[in-house]
Motif scaffolding. Sequence first.
Motif, PDB file in Angstrom:
ATOM      1  N   ALA A 254     -12.451   5.528  -7.005  1.00  0.00           N
ATOM      2  CA  ALA A 254     -11.069   5.987  -6.723  1.00  0.00           C
ATOM      3  C   ALA A 254     -10.379   5.099  -6.034  1.00  0.00           C
ATOM      4  O   ALA A 254      -9.164   5.210  -5.925  1.00  0.00           O
TER       5      ALA A 254
ATOM      6  N   ALA B  89       0.913   8.357  -3.003  1.00  0.00           N
ATOM      7  CA  ALA B  89       0.063   9.029  -4.131  1.00  0.00           C
ATOM      8  C   ALA B  89      -0.822   9.793  -3.341  1.00  0.00           C
ATOM      9  O   ALA B  89      -1.278  10.997  -3.527  1.00  0.00           O
ATOM     10  N   ALA B  90      -1.487   9.237  -2.411  1.00  0.00           N
ATOM     11  CA  ALA B  90      -2.749   9.794  -1.595  1.00  0.00           C
ATOM     12  C   ALA B  90      -2.450  11.108  -0.932  1.00  0.00           C
ATOM     13  O   ALA B  90      -3.198  12.080  -0.946  1.00  0.00           O
TER      14      ALA B  90
ATOM     15  N   HIS C  33      -6.998   4.718 -13.850  1.00  0.00           N
ATOM     16  CA  HIS C  33      -7.859   5.747 -13.498  1.00  0.00           C
ATOM     17  C   HIS C  33      -8.972   6.275 -14.491  1.00  0.00           C
ATOM     18  O   HIS C  33      -8.474   6.314 -15.630  1.00  0.00           O
TER      19      HIS C  33
ATOM     20  N   ASN D  78      -4.147   0.858 -10.031  1.00  0.00           N
ATOM     21  CA  ASN D  78      -3.331   1.929 -10.711  1.00  0.00           C
ATOM     22  C   ASN D  78      -3.765   2.155 -12.133  1.00  0.00           C
ATOM     23  O   ASN D  78      -3.143   2.162 -13.201  1.00  0.00           O
TER      24      ASN D  78
ATOM     25  N   ALA E  69       0.359   3.801  -3.002  1.00  0.00           N
ATOM     26  CA  ALA E  69      -1.331   4.455  -2.955  1.00  0.00           C
ATOM     27  C   ALA E  69      -1.110   5.563  -1.844  1.00  0.00           C
ATOM     28  O   ALA E  69      -1.611   6.428  -1.843  1.00  0.00           O
TER      29      ALA E  69
ATOM     30  N   GLU F 181      -6.914   3.568  -7.493  1.00  0.00           N
ATOM     31  CA  GLU F 181      -5.536   3.586  -6.660  1.00  0.00           C
ATOM     32  C   GLU F 181      -4.889   2.276  -6.444  1.00  0.00           C
ATOM     33  O   GLU F 181      -3.806   1.931  -6.751  1.00  0.00           O
ATOM     34  N   LYS F 182      -5.802   1.070  -6.233  1.00  0.00           N
ATOM     35  CA  LYS F 182      -5.367  -0.087  -5.911  1.00  0.00           C
ATOM     36  C   LYS F 182      -4.816  -0.652  -7.210  1.00  0.00           C
ATOM     37  O   LYS F 182      -3.802  -1.512  -7.196  1.00  0.00           O
TER      38      LYS F 182
ATOM     39  N   THR G 150       0.937  -1.216  -0.022  1.00  0.00           N
ATOM     40  CA  THR G 150       0.074  -0.060  -0.085  1.00  0.00           C
ATOM     41  C   THR G 150       0.821   1.297   0.099  1.00  0.00           C
ATOM     42  O   THR G 150       0.436   2.354   0.087  1.00  0.00           O
TER      43      THR G 150
END
Length: 208
Positions: free
Chosen positions: A158, A82-83, A167, A165, A79, A162-163, A76
């Motif tokens: 969303a 990135a988050a 979008h 990759n 993610a 992210e999980k 994780t």
Amino acid sequence: MLLTNKCAQHGLGMGFQKVASLLNKRTYSWVVTAAGLKLTTKTFNAAESRGKWGGSVPLWCSSNRYVSSVLYPTSTKAAATAATGVISNYNRQQALTLTTKAATKRKMVAKLTEQERCEKLQPLLDAGWTLVEGRDAIYKEFQLKDFNQAFSLMTGVALLAEKINHHPEWFNCYNKVQVTLSTHDVNGLSSQDIRMANYLEAQVKLLN
Ligand SMILES: C[C@H](O)[C@H](O)[C@H]1CNC2=NC(N)=NC(=O)C2=N1
């Protein structure tokens, strides 16, 4: 959830105390200060943490004068970074390995074959998705009960994005969510788009 002080301060407001007490349950002792959550001087040994937590290693992010540290399974890490947009001071080699793995994983994504289009894309077209003119992409407008439902749908997508990759291109106006799916890396539709479209269909069924 990766807690940077900024997010904790602004996102949680008075929930700070709750957050601190939650975090304290994880063998850290945190002090709530005016400027945010402050970790006490406890140090953390990565090797020990691996043994103790079964493969998780501490992900250290610094924001301003305080360090927020939260345990993450390595899967994780991207993610979380990135988050928060926070460049972690995590082991650079490890981060590079992860990035390489992610890049390798993405290389495996290929454009849908004709057979896959018949088997996997056609059911989506039957469910109301349409081909985008001039692009190898699919589009659908979802109409939900209200904004709350629309945003709930978007939140789930969303997290999936992210999980995996991958979008969506999307637009939201009140209870409508317009979604266009295509895979930029292959300049067309891939299995990732099928996966995301099917997820959207399933979630909308649950919400309605
Ligand atoms: C660098 C990163 O892995 C790539 O840009 C990912 C991110 N999300 C993506 N989303 C979509 N829809 N297509 C992509 O090719 C894609 N690539």
